[in-house]
Design a protein around this motif. Sequence first.
Motif, PDB file in Angstrom:
ATOM      1  N   TRP A 389       0.945  -1.060  -0.230  1.00 36.87           N
ATOM      2  CA  TRP A 389      -0.107   0.040   0.154  1.00 36.87           C
ATOM      3  C   TRP A 389       0.817   1.421  -0.096  1.00 36.87           C
ATOM      4  CZ3 TRP A 389      -0.529   3.920   3.445  1.00 36.87           C
ATOM      5  CH2 TRP A 389      -1.602   4.806   3.348  1.00 36.87           C
ATOM      6  N   LEU A 390       1.824   1.366   0.890  1.00 34.39           N
ATOM      7  CA  LEU A 390       2.926   2.614   0.987  1.00 34.39           C
ATOM      8  C   LEU A 390       3.571   2.721  -0.468  1.00 34.39           C
ATOM      9  CD1 LEU A 390       4.213   4.450   2.595  1.00 34.39           C
ATOM     10  CD2 LEU A 390       5.966   3.032   3.350  1.00 34.39           C
ATOM     11  N   GLY A 391       3.956   1.543  -1.175  1.00 34.96           N
ATOM     12  CA  GLY A 391       4.623   1.732  -2.557  1.00 34.96           C
ATOM     13  C   GLY A 391       3.779   2.400  -3.358  1.00 34.96           C
ATOM     14  N   ILE A 392       2.422   2.020  -3.424  1.00 37.75           N
ATOM     15  CA  ILE A 392       1.595   2.178  -4.555  1.00 37.75           C
ATOM     16  C   ILE A 392       0.988   3.717  -4.226  1.00 37.75           C
ATOM     17  CG2 ILE A 392      -0.643   2.117  -5.574  1.00 37.75           C
ATOM     18  CD1 ILE A 392       1.322  -0.081  -6.142  1.00 37.75           C
ATOM     19  N   MET A 393       0.909   4.112  -2.832  1.00 36.35           N
ATOM     20  CA  MET A 393       0.799   5.400  -2.682  1.00 36.35           C
ATOM     21  C   MET A 393       1.959   6.372  -2.776  1.00 36.35           C
ATOM     22  SD  MET A 393      -2.374   6.057  -1.120  1.00 36.35           S
ATOM     23  CE  MET A 393      -2.443   7.306  -0.033  1.00 36.35           C
ATOM     24  N   ILE A 394       3.038   6.074  -2.758  1.00 39.06           N
ATOM     25  CA  ILE A 394       4.140   6.873  -3.219  1.00 39.06           C
ATOM     26  C   ILE A 394       4.136   6.846  -4.612  1.00 39.06           C
ATOM     27  CG2 ILE A 394       6.881   6.914  -3.191  1.00 39.06           C
ATOM     28  CD1 ILE A 394       6.685   5.747  -0.424  1.00 39.06           C
ATOM     29  N   ALA A 395       3.969   5.932  -5.392  1.00 39.66           N
ATOM     30  CA  ALA A 395       3.822   5.979  -6.868  1.00 39.66           C
ATOM     31  C   ALA A 395       2.974   7.196  -7.239  1.00 39.66           C
ATOM     32  CB  ALA A 395       3.920   4.684  -7.321  1.00 39.66           C
ATOM     33  N   ILE A 396       1.819   7.048  -6.932  1.00 43.35           N
ATOM     34  CA  ILE A 396       0.642   7.948  -7.458  1.00 43.35           C
ATOM     35  C   ILE A 396       0.847   9.401  -6.856  1.00 43.35           C
ATOM     36  CG2 ILE A 396      -1.786   8.391  -7.253  1.00 43.35           C
ATOM     37  CD1 ILE A 396      -2.111   5.401  -6.831  1.00 43.35           C
ATOM     38  N   ASN A 397       1.403   9.612  -5.757  1.00 46.24           N
ATOM     39  CA  ASN A 397       2.024  10.701  -5.154  1.00 46.24           C
ATOM     40  C   ASN A 397       2.865  11.459  -5.921  1.00 46.24           C
ATOM     41  OD1 ASN A 397       1.823  12.802  -3.416  1.00 46.24           O
ATOM     42  ND2 ASN A 397       3.529  12.103  -1.988  1.00 46.24           N
ATOM     43  N   LEU A 398       3.961  10.729  -6.555  1.00 41.05           N
ATOM     44  CA  LEU A 398       4.903  11.161  -7.536  1.00 41.05           C
ATOM     45  C   LEU A 398       4.246  11.570  -8.638  1.00 41.05           C
ATOM     46  CD1 LEU A 398       8.126   8.925  -6.576  1.00 41.05           C
ATOM     47  CD2 LEU A 398       7.921  11.485  -6.404  1.00 41.05           C
ATOM     48  N   GLN A 399       3.421  10.555  -9.218  1.00 32.56           N
ATOM     49  CA  GLN A 399       2.586  10.955 -10.350  1.00 32.56           C
ATOM     50  C   GLN A 399       2.055  12.143 -10.383  1.00 32.56           C
ATOM     51  OE1 GLN A 399       0.219   7.623 -11.427  1.00 32.56           O
ATOM     52  NE2 GLN A 399      -1.016   8.772 -13.336  1.00 32.56           N
ATOM     53  N   THR A 400       1.342  12.392  -9.321  1.00 28.83           N
ATOM     54  CA  THR A 400       0.516  13.809  -9.232  1.00 28.83           C
ATOM     55  C   THR A 400       1.559  14.930  -9.157  1.00 28.83           C
ATOM     56  OG1 THR A 400      -0.888  12.542  -7.935  1.00 28.83           O
ATOM     57  CG2 THR A 400      -1.101  14.954  -7.678  1.00 28.83           C
ATOM     58  N   SER A 401       2.704  14.654  -8.532  1.00 33.28           N
ATOM     59  CA  SER A 401       3.673  15.833  -8.447  1.00 33.28           C
ATOM     60  C   SER A 401       4.107  16.123  -9.774  1.00 33.28           C
ATOM     61  CB  SER A 401       4.853  15.243  -7.334  1.00 33.28           C
ATOM     62  OG  SER A 401       5.945  16.267  -7.518  1.00 33.28           O
ATOM     63  N   PHE A 402       4.566  14.979 -10.704  1.00 36.55           N
ATOM     64  CA  PHE A 402       4.838  15.293 -12.002  1.00 36.55           C
ATOM     65  C   PHE A 402       4.259  16.061 -12.953  1.00 36.55           C
ATOM     66  CE2 PHE A 402       7.757  11.365 -11.440  1.00 36.55           C
ATOM     67  CZ  PHE A 402       8.629  12.007 -10.582  1.00 36.55           C
ATOM     68  N   LEU A 403       2.720  16.287 -12.322  1.00 34.18           N
ATOM     69  CA  LEU A 403       1.660  16.774 -13.315  1.00 34.18           C
ATOM     70  C   LEU A 403       1.498  18.242 -12.846  1.00 34.18           C
ATOM     71  CD1 LEU A 403       0.005  15.480 -15.653  1.00 34.18           C
ATOM     72  CD2 LEU A 403      -1.674  14.923 -14.054  1.00 34.18           C
ATOM     73  N   THR A 404       1.941  18.531 -11.608  1.00 37.95           N
ATOM     74  CA  THR A 404       1.481  19.722 -10.782  1.00 37.95           C
ATOM     75  C   THR A 404       2.221  21.088 -11.461  1.00 37.95           C
ATOM     76  OG1 THR A 404       0.814  18.284  -8.886  1.00 37.95           O
ATOM     77  CG2 THR A 404       0.827  20.732  -8.772  1.00 37.95           C
ATOM     78  N   PRO A 405       1.660  22.166 -11.969  1.00 36.74           N
ATOM     79  CA  PRO A 405       2.302  23.387 -12.175  1.00 36.74           C
ATOM     80  C   PRO A 405       3.091  24.126 -11.001  1.00 36.74           C
ATOM     81  CG  PRO A 405       0.189  23.335 -13.160  1.00 36.74           C
ATOM     82  CD  PRO A 405       0.197  22.306 -12.092  1.00 36.74           C
ATOM     83  N   PRO A 406       3.891  24.917 -11.193  1.00 40.31           N
ATOM     84  CA  PRO A 406       4.565  25.211 -12.233  1.00 40.31           C
ATOM     85  C   PRO A 406       5.882  24.343 -12.631  1.00 40.31           C
ATOM     86  CG  PRO A 406       5.415  26.562 -10.450  1.00 40.31           C
ATOM     87  CD  PRO A 406       4.455  25.588  -9.833  1.00 40.31           C
ATOM     88  N   PHE A 407       6.119  23.175 -11.697  1.00 33.84           N
ATOM     89  CA  PHE A 407       7.512  22.548 -11.868  1.00 33.84           C
ATOM     90  C   PHE A 407       7.219  21.154 -12.431  1.00 33.84           C
ATOM     91  CE2 PHE A 407       8.231  25.864  -8.385  1.00 33.84           C
ATOM     92  CZ  PHE A 407       8.994  26.599  -8.967  1.00 33.84           C
ATOM     93  N   GLY A 408       6.028  20.618 -12.501  1.00 37.47           N
ATOM     94  CA  GLY A 408       5.755  19.374 -13.047  1.00 37.47           C
ATOM     95  C   GLY A 408       6.848  19.088 -14.173  1.00 37.47           C
ATOM     96  N   PHE A 409       7.603  17.783 -14.166  1.00 40.07           N
ATOM     97  CA  PHE A 409       8.185  17.245 -14.981  1.00 40.07           C
ATOM     98  C   PHE A 409       7.587  16.895 -16.341  1.00 40.07           C
ATOM     99  CE2 PHE A 409      11.273  15.987 -11.633  1.00 40.07           C
ATOM    100  CZ  PHE A 409      12.312  16.764 -11.899  1.00 40.07           C
ATOM    101  N   ALA A 410       6.448  16.271 -16.298  1.00 38.94           N
ATOM    102  CA  ALA A 410       5.390  16.083 -17.415  1.00 38.94           C
ATOM    103  C   ALA A 410       5.124  17.388 -18.198  1.00 38.94           C
ATOM    104  CB  ALA A 410       4.173  15.275 -17.087  1.00 38.94           C
TER     105      ALA A 410
END
Length: 461
Positions: A389-410
């Motif tokens: 559960w912790l691993g999946i939560m971290i993965a989705i959290n990072l996915q959200t971070s990569f999508l968030t302005p103004p610094f998201g990598f995506a």
Amino acid sequence: MEFIPLLMFITVCLVLLIGYPVAFTLAGVALIFAGVGVATGTFEPLFLSALPSRLYGVINNQTLLAVPLFVFMGAMLERSKIAENLLNAMSLLMGRFHGGLGIAVTLVGMLLAASTGIVGATVVTMGLLSLPTMIKRGYDPKFSTGIICATGTLGQIIPPSIALVLLGDVLSSAYQQAQLKMGIFSPETVSVGELFAGAVIPGLMLVAFYMLYCIAVAIFKPQSVPKVLRDDIEGIDSDVSIGALIFGALIPPMLLIVAVLGSILFGFATPTEAAGVGAMGALILALSQGQLTRTNLSAVTQSTVKITSMVFLILIGASLFSLVFRGFGGEELVHGFFEQMPGGVLGATLIVMLVIFLLGFILDFIEITFVVIPIVAPVLLMMGLDPIWLGIMIAINLQTSFLTPPFGFALFYLRGVANKVVKTSDIYKGVIPFIGMQLLLLVALALWPRLVTWLPEIMYG
């Protein structure tokens, strides 16, 4: 001495912001602090004697062999026009409806994410292939860029994701450390296969959210997502039927994904063995498409070597950093901080998720996985959290971070390949609904952890 581990972490973040390479920053900062610590008597040099055995463990790690093989598979599929043919076929099938092209992009992005497992590759590929068509046919630039960025980050969570392979290895070590500290001597570890199984339902839920959003936009704002005719799609042979196009484009990559992911989930192969099957399958698909040329093979192998070298250099630097961090008592500092935090396990988990989310603005998932997770994961696991559960939560959290302005990598990846018609503000506004959906998924997984743990329990007991 208690402030030294915190100072180490802050120093690493500041040096990375200046622009120095991650691997050398981690190792260099660790050695400088260790040298100063030895000179001042605050660091025991015997800690560094454990470094050779740790590096040998990295080299001898069978799970990490899957990394270059999965990278090779993704890079070969990217250059063999599999994604282009698949997008054309799905656009032809779904484009007859309002919002259909958005659904096609979501489905192709899902399959491409499962094939490549690399966020940057998926965003760039989908941006180059689908964005011009969507803009040309009158799709709202905000919707178009939002759906492309969101589906591109699916490579973070949909197996066989490289992020999950690396997370599985790190969480396995953290789980063993947590058990030893609690006085539990058990051979039980966290397998990459369990992490893949735990990611299936959340990944499919996210894809379903995206498709429902496309349908909602089509209902309430149909002018933003018009229909697409067959003549509007470039690269489609007018003499070929829709069925033949779908079959020829969809079946080969689907068979490859089922072979790779199915063999892992059902226990027929280890992740490393399945990655080997995937690499060979990608070669066969490239050959069938007439794309197995010397130029493509050279480019794919060079890309694989570069990415793999980067991963393992960062892993070596992170091993040295975590060793010195523990030598200064950093693990005890983190543990004490979490124990004193109001809210107990919930408060500690929220703080860790917030820190990882913010670090996702300046660090890639590889650095966060190797640097941050080994520090915080053992403490959280000792507090009773499920490692899957912790691993999946971290993965989705990072996915959200990569999508968030103004610094998201995506956002940066798409901005690099988007034409001048698309404004940066369109990209930022377009991803906001998808950030909301990912946060909704995180809340759902927090309220109902069985969404993550049910499938691994069924398949692995």
